[in-house]
Design an enzyme around this catalytic site. Structure first.
Site, short mmCIF file in Angstrom:
data_model
loop_
_atom_site.label_atom_id
_atom_site.label_comp_id
_atom_site.label_asym_id
_atom_site.label_seq_id
_atom_site.Cartn_x
_atom_site.Cartn_y
_atom_site.Cartn_z
N HIS A 87 0.85 -1.19 0.00
CA HIS A 87 0.00 0.00 0.00
C HIS A 87 0.88 1.24 0.00
O HIS A 87 2.11 1.14 0.05
CB HIS A 87 -0.98 0.00 1.18
CG HIS A 87 -0.36 0.04 2.53
ND1 HIS A 87 0.38 -1.00 3.06
CD2 HIS A 87 -0.36 1.00 3.50
CE1 HIS A 87 0.79 -0.69 4.27
NE2 HIS A 87 0.35 0.52 4.56
N HIS A 99 1.36 3.96 2.04
CA HIS A 99 1.87 4.73 3.19
C HIS A 99 3.40 4.88 3.11
O HIS A 99 4.12 3.95 2.73
CB HIS A 99 1.47 4.07 4.49
CG HIS A 99 0.03 4.34 4.85
ND1 HIS A 99 -0.64 3.63 5.82
CD2 HIS A 99 -0.86 5.25 4.37
CE1 HIS A 99 -1.89 4.09 5.92
NE2 HIS A 99 -2.04 5.07 5.05
N ASP A 117 5.79 4.92 5.25
CA ASP A 117 6.67 3.99 5.97
C ASP A 117 6.78 2.65 5.27
O ASP A 117 7.51 1.76 5.73
CB ASP A 117 6.23 3.82 7.43
CG ASP A 117 4.87 3.15 7.57
OD1 ASP A 117 3.97 3.44 6.77
OD2 ASP A 117 4.71 2.33 8.50
N HIS A 118 6.09 2.50 4.13
CA HIS A 118 6.20 1.29 3.32
C HIS A 118 6.78 1.56 1.94
O HIS A 118 7.17 0.62 1.25
CB HIS A 118 4.82 0.64 3.16
CG HIS A 118 4.27 0.10 4.44
ND1 HIS A 118 4.17 -1.25 4.72
CD2 HIS A 118 3.81 0.72 5.55
CE1 HIS A 118 3.66 -1.43 5.92
NE2 HIS A 118 3.44 -0.24 6.45
N HIS A 166 -7.51 -0.86 5.69
CA HIS A 166 -6.46 0.01 6.22
C HIS A 166 -6.26 1.18 5.25
O HIS A 166 -6.22 2.34 5.66
CB HIS A 166 -5.18 -0.79 6.39
CG HIS A 166 -4.02 -0.02 6.91
ND1 HIS A 166 -3.97 0.51 8.18
CD2 HIS A 166 -2.83 0.33 6.32
CE1 HIS A 166 -2.83 1.14 8.36
NE2 HIS A 166 -2.12 1.05 7.24
N ASP A 213 -0.25 -4.26 6.24
CA ASP A 213 -0.87 -3.72 7.44
C ASP A 213 -2.34 -4.11 7.54
O ASP A 213 -3.12 -3.44 8.24
CB ASP A 213 -0.77 -2.19 7.45
CG ASP A 213 0.61 -1.69 7.83
OD1 ASP A 213 1.50 -2.52 8.04
OD2 ASP A 213 0.80 -0.46 7.90
N HIS A 267 4.77 -4.99 11.03
CA HIS A 267 5.00 -4.20 12.25
C HIS A 267 5.13 -5.11 13.46
O HIS A 267 4.50 -6.18 13.53
CB HIS A 267 3.85 -3.22 12.50
CG HIS A 267 3.84 -2.04 11.58
ND1 HIS A 267 4.61 -0.93 11.81
CD2 HIS A 267 3.15 -1.80 10.44
CE1 HIS A 267 4.40 -0.04 10.84
NE2 HIS A 267 3.52 -0.55 10.00
#
Length: 261
Positions: A58, A60, A62-63, A114, A135, A173
């Site tokens: 996805h 985001h 942090d990915h 998410h 996530d 995570h």
């Protein structure tokens, strides 16, 4: 074909970047590299390996934050959801696509909730199926609803729950301890949660990773996969003040509870 080897690289405060290693070709795939540095450091220490592919679940940051740096440094190809806002994708994947990675067939599953663009990667590898869940499904929990609805996330989790019970799950995570503490609040008399939490607390006390997990274990200990269970429904009712009549209502109640737990 043999299973790829999975290696978890810690990133940021609690992310993991999973590396999939093909021992035959010495190629590597990186999953959701939000930070390029851990991958570059690993590659520099293992010069015999070449990063060939990045898999994204996805959008985001942090990915995805390390994608362009890694692509520029290695020339790797980037696979990910059909989201034009993600820079650097070479192959945009949609539900039902079947892609080949290291001579293994991987099915793309859309799992919104998410985020709206979230996908997962499932390989039904003989006796050892595996899932990259991003996530959406965590060990002991699930992702927050940033873009999707409770109905979407519940349906996505049910879709993953229908995979083989022996599926190994690689999420992104280190949330397991916090998730299981919430699971214990939902089902204080569930012996599987009690034992699992004790094991996880020992692991975290020593600074060790709690992943991967398995679908069979999640079905016994993850409240978000147990929304039809009478004890989870009763806990949802006690918290929300109304008895849920559907699995979606149970999910919505405990997801809201978890957001403030």
């Amino acid at each position: 074909m043999p299973m790829p080897q999975f290696i978890a690289l810690p990133a940021f405060q609690d992310n993991y970047i999973w590396l999939l290693l093909d021992e035959t070709t010495l190629q590597v795939a990186a999953v959701d590299p939000g930070d390029a540095q851990p991958v570059i450091t690993w590659l520099s220490r293992h010069p015999e390996y070449q990063l060939s592919t990045i898999l994204l679940t996805h959008h985001h940051q942090d990915h995805t934050g390390g994608v362009l740096t890694l692509k520029g440094a290695t020339g790797c190809k980037v696979w990910g959801p059909a989201n034009d806002n993600i820079k650097g994708i070479d192959r945009r994947l949609e539900d039902g696509f079947r892609v080949c990675l290291f001579e293994q067939e991987i099915e793309v599953l859309t799992v919104p909730g998410h985020t709206l663009d979230h996908i997962a990667y499932f390989c039904n590898h003989l006796q050892d199926p595996w899932l990259l869940s991003g996530d959406t499904l965590f060990a002991g929990g699930c992702g927050r609803l940033f873009e999707g609805t409770a109905e979407q996330m519940h349906a996505s989790l049910q879709r993953l729950a229908n995979l083989p019970d022996n599926t190994t799950i690689y999420c992104t995570h280190e949330y397991t301890q916090a998730n299981l503490r919430f699971a214990r609040a939902v089902e204080p008399n569930n012996p599987d949660i009690k034992v699992r939490l004790e094991v996880v607390e020992d692991l975290r006390r020593d600074g060790r990773i709690t992943l991967p997990t398995t679908l069979a274990l999640e079905k016994r200990t993850n409240p978000f996969l147990r929304c039809e269970d009478q004890h989870v429904r009763a806990a949802a009712a006690a918290h929300s003040g109304a008895m849920p009549t559907t699995g979606v209502q149970t999910f919505s109640a405990i997801r809201s509870w978890k957001d403030t737990f």
